[in-house]
Design a protein around this motif. Structure first.
Motif, PDB file in Angstrom:
ATOM      1  N   MET A   8      18.956  15.642  16.568  1.00  0.00           N
ATOM      2  CA  MET A   8      18.155  15.187  15.566  1.00  0.00           C
ATOM      3  C   MET A   8      18.655  13.945  14.946  1.00  0.00           C
ATOM      4  N   ILE A   9      18.253  12.838  14.828  1.00  0.00           N
ATOM      5  CA  ILE A   9      18.850  11.664  14.074  1.00  0.00           C
ATOM      6  C   ILE A   9      18.231  11.386  12.658  1.00  0.00           C
ATOM      7  N   ALA A  10      19.006  11.589  11.623  1.00  0.00           N
ATOM      8  CA  ALA A  10      18.452  11.480  10.255  1.00  0.00           C
ATOM      9  C   ALA A  10      18.999  10.143   9.740  1.00  0.00           C
ATOM     10  N   ASP A  11      18.178   8.943   9.718  1.00  0.00           N
ATOM     11  CA  ASP A  11      18.505   7.685   9.389  1.00  0.00           C
ATOM     12  C   ASP A  11      17.331   7.025   8.695  1.00  0.00           C
ATOM     13  N   ASP A  12      17.616   6.349   7.606  1.00  0.00           N
ATOM     14  CA  ASP A  12      16.446   5.671   7.068  1.00  0.00           C
ATOM     15  C   ASP A  12      15.903   4.316   7.855  1.00  0.00           C
ATOM     16  N   ILE A  58      24.570   8.935   5.519  1.00  0.00           N
ATOM     17  CA  ILE A  58      24.872   9.274   4.175  1.00  0.00           C
ATOM     18  C   ILE A  58      23.776   8.614   3.137  1.00  0.00           C
ATOM     19  N   ASN A  59      23.616   7.368   3.433  1.00  0.00           N
ATOM     20  CA  ASN A  59      22.563   6.781   2.781  1.00  0.00           C
ATOM     21  C   ASN A  59      21.408   6.993   3.074  1.00  0.00           C
ATOM     22  N   GLY A  65      22.752  11.944   2.659  1.00  0.00           N
ATOM     23  CA  GLY A  65      23.320  13.047   3.724  1.00  0.00           C
ATOM     24  C   GLY A  65      24.395  14.088   3.199  1.00  0.00           C
ATOM     25  N   LEU A  66      25.027  13.607   2.136  1.00  0.00           N
ATOM     26  CA  LEU A  66      25.765  14.640   1.480  1.00  0.00           C
ATOM     27  C   LEU A  66      25.179  15.898   0.826  1.00  0.00           C
ATOM     28  N   ILE A  83      28.196  13.809  10.668  1.00  0.00           N
ATOM     29  CA  ILE A  83      27.879  12.230  10.079  1.00  0.00           C
ATOM     30  C   ILE A  83      28.126  11.186  10.834  1.00  0.00           C
ATOM     31  N   LEU A  84      27.271  10.405  10.867  1.00  0.00           N
ATOM     32  CA  LEU A  84      27.397   8.981  11.476  1.00  0.00           C
ATOM     33  C   LEU A  84      26.989   7.919  10.284  1.00  0.00           C
ATOM     34  N   THR A  85      27.935   7.251  10.045  1.00  0.00           N
ATOM     35  CA  THR A  85      28.055   6.370   8.729  1.00  0.00           C
ATOM     36  C   THR A  85      28.881   4.976   8.743  1.00  0.00           C
ATOM     37  N   ILE A  86      28.347   4.162   7.852  1.00  0.00           N
ATOM     38  CA  ILE A  86      29.164   2.803   7.898  1.00  0.00           C
ATOM     39  C   ILE A  86      30.417   3.219   7.032  1.00  0.00           C
TER      40      ILE A  86
END
Length: 216
Positions: A8-12, A58-59, A65-66, A83-86
């Motif tokens: 699952m990819i969770a990103d806005d 996270i954002n 995300g946290l 977690i995949l984040t900048i």
């Protein structure tokens, strides 16, 4: 051929999700089964879908995300969380580790690094992007628990911790050390108490901090 890993990819950002999906599904060993654009939707979809690994930004709105990671751990959901984040700031990484994240990768990483991380956490191992481990070690050393003599690990517990940090399961550790699986479980429980951690990922991080094992 082994069963593909369900992701699952969770990103806005929809374009980010689509780009990640295309990269991951090229070889057929990873399948993106669901996508979420905010933290609340992510949790709802986890209840509805059989997800092996959650790629979590996270954002995100509603729940970041946290917060999602904390919810997952508090509710003992089985999904592995990567977690995949900048964010490469140590504070975000530390908080994720404290919450029991399985892996932490930056968005500017090569797709090969991301795929390696996915396969590692899906096997029950932990994966923190190699470039981040030095700053993590420094921060953890600053927060060292100053373990007392009574809480010091025994030689056998150190052996078990090393193998645990290398990603071995209790049955495999038992075979390697020629002891029963029940004995391994007891050692793991004692280790967790002595080093004040609650899961295998945190124990692996402790092993990194104390130079007991090279994971990467």
């Amino acid at each position: 051929m082994s069963k593909p890993v369900n992701i699952m990819i969770a990103d806005d950002h929809s374009m980010v999700r689509e780009g990640i999906k295309q990269l991951l599904e090229l070889d057929g060993d990873i399948v993106v089964t669901s996508e979420a654009s905010n933290g609340k939707q992510c949790i709802e979809l986890l209840d509805e879908n059989q997800t092996d690994v959650l790629l979590l930004d996270i954002n995100m709105p509603i729940m970041n995300g946290l917060q999602v990671l904390q919810y997952i751990r508090e509710n003992r959901m089985k999904v592995k969380v990567l977690i995949l984040t900048i964010h490469n700031e140590v504070e975000y990484l530390m908080r994720a580790v404290e919450l029991g994240v399985d892996g932490y990768v930056l968005k500017d990483s090569d797709s090969s690094v991301l795929k390696k991380a996915i396969f590692c956490v899906n096997r029950g191992e932990s994966f923190i992007q190699p470039e981040l481990t030095p700053i993590l070690k420094v921060k953890l050393e600053e927060k060292s628990n100053n373990v007392s003599e009574d809480d010091a690990l025994t030689k056998r517990e150190i052996e078990v911790l090393k193998l645990l940090a290398e990603g071995l399961f209790n049955k495999e550790i038992a075979y390697m050390l020629a002891i029963s699986e029940k004995t391994v479980k007891n050692h793991v429980s004692n280790i967790f108490k002595k080093i004040n951690v609650s899961d295998r990922t945190q124990a692996a991080v402790y092993a990194i901090k104390n130079n007991l094992v090279e994971l990467f």
